[in-house]
Write an enzyme that holds these catalytic residues in place. Structure first.
Site, PDB file in Angstrom:
ATOM      1  N   ASP A 137       0.879  -1.158   0.000  1.00  0.00           N
ATOM      2  CA  ASP A 137       0.000   0.000   0.000  1.00  0.00           C
ATOM      3  C   ASP A 137       0.919   1.212   0.000  1.00  0.00           C
ATOM      4  O   ASP A 137       1.696   1.409   0.957  1.00  0.00           O
ATOM      5  CB  ASP A 137      -0.886  -0.018   1.253  1.00  0.00           C
ATOM      6  CG  ASP A 137      -1.882   1.128   1.301  1.00  0.00           C
ATOM      7  OD1 ASP A 137      -1.564   2.234   0.788  1.00  0.00           O
ATOM      8  OD2 ASP A 137      -2.971   0.952   1.863  1.00  0.00           O
ATOM      9  N   ASN A 174       2.524   5.031 -10.611  1.00  0.00           N
ATOM     10  CA  ASN A 174       1.313   4.819 -11.402  1.00  0.00           C
ATOM     11  C   ASN A 174       0.098   4.469 -10.543  1.00  0.00           C
ATOM     12  O   ASN A 174      -1.033   4.692 -10.969  1.00  0.00           O
ATOM     13  CB  ASN A 174       1.571   3.699 -12.415  1.00  0.00           C
ATOM     14  CG  ASN A 174       0.326   3.242 -13.123  1.00  0.00           C
ATOM     15  OD1 ASN A 174      -0.241   3.956 -13.941  1.00  0.00           O
ATOM     16  ND2 ASN A 174      -0.125   2.022 -12.803  1.00  0.00           N
ATOM     17  N   TYR A 223     -11.186  13.721  -7.646  1.00  0.00           N
ATOM     18  CA  TYR A 223     -10.185  13.130  -8.532  1.00  0.00           C
ATOM     19  C   TYR A 223      -9.345  14.227  -9.194  1.00  0.00           C
ATOM     20  O   TYR A 223      -8.115  14.139  -9.257  1.00  0.00           O
ATOM     21  CB  TYR A 223     -10.885  12.284  -9.593  1.00  0.00           C
ATOM     22  CG  TYR A 223      -9.939  11.584 -10.548  1.00  0.00           C
ATOM     23  CD1 TYR A 223      -9.214  10.482 -10.131  1.00  0.00           C
ATOM     24  CD2 TYR A 223      -9.783  12.024 -11.855  1.00  0.00           C
ATOM     25  CE1 TYR A 223      -8.346   9.824 -11.000  1.00  0.00           C
ATOM     26  CE2 TYR A 223      -8.919  11.389 -12.731  1.00  0.00           C
ATOM     27  CZ  TYR A 223      -8.203  10.278 -12.297  1.00  0.00           C
ATOM     28  OH  TYR A 223      -7.337   9.651 -13.160  1.00  0.00           O
TER      29      TYR A 223
END
Length: 244
Positions: free
Chosen positions: A61, A84, A147
């Protein structure tokens, strides 16, 4: 390449990350495929090893600082980091966005990128390269303020890191993709896919492999004079798009 260099790619179990990891491994890097799902990371790495490539899988994580530190210690030195790993979200109007959803998005997409980067930089020699993956969404968009904010943060982080680390010989760049054919599109209906495709200058979403080519270039020593840049890879959609 003089000697074998080491690369870490996060979110490498599938999609863009998997494509980038394979390309870097084929370019001769010792490649560590990192994913929050350890089994998926190892399965993807095993597939690369079966093709004769130098690849390892690791579950992490990216928000876990001690886990990130242990990963870097395991590798010893890291020449390339591709940040990424990220999450997307269902569309939600800004007035309906909860603190919890905002916090999770920022926590993974921005803080996770920062945390792993900070640990890797400590083990990155002069000539190192970091490539952060943002999104054309950082330009703005309705229904995705959390986002958009997280990816705009990645862009800002990229620029700030590049300013500081250039004196250490470390380049930091950012790729901002448009629509890419990954599992994030799996929930789209055929009708929505067709509508979205009509907005794409190329008539379709990019493939993970097409993005991997761009990312691998920025991760290469050949990109030594490219630093602090945000490369929009959306086929030119950022220049203006037709309505749905």
């Amino acid at each position: 390449m003089a000697g074998r260099q080491t690369a870490i790619v996060t979110g490498a179990g599938r999609g863009i990350g998997r494509a980038v990891a394979e390309l870097l491994a084929r370019d001769g890097y010792r490649t560590m495929l990192v994913d929050v799902d350890a089994e998926v990371a190892e399965a993807s790495a095993a597939a690369l090893r079966s093709a004769g490539l130098d690849a390892l899988g690791h579950g992490l994580d990216i928000r876990d600082r001690m886990g990130a530190r242990a990963l870097v210690a395991l590798l010893g030195s890291v020449d390339v980091l591709v940040n990424n790993a990220a999450i997307a979200s269902d569309m939600v109007a800004v007035m309906n966005l909860t603190q919890e959803r905002l916090r999770e998005m920022m926590d993974i997409n921005l803080r996770g990128t920062f945390t792993l980067s900070q640990e890797v930089i400590a083990a990155m020699p002069s000539g190192g390269r970091i490539v952060n993956i943002a999104s054309r969404g950082y330009l703005g968009g309705a229904g995705a303020s959390h986002y958009v904010a997280s990816k705009a943060g990645v862009v800002g982080l990229t620029r700030a890191m590049a300013v500081e680390l250039r004196w250490d010989g470390i380049n930091v760049n950012c790729v901002a993709p448009g629509m890419v054919d990954t599992r994030m599109m799996a929930s789209f209906t055929d009708e929505m896919r067709q509508k979205l495709a009509r907005r794409e200058p190329r008539g379709h979403a990019a493939s993970p492999g097409e993005l991997a080519d761009v990312i691998a270039f920025l991760a290469s020593p050949e990109a030594v004079f490219v630093n602090g840049q945000v490369l929009l890879t959306d086929g030119g959609k950022n220049l203006g798009i037709p309505p749905l």
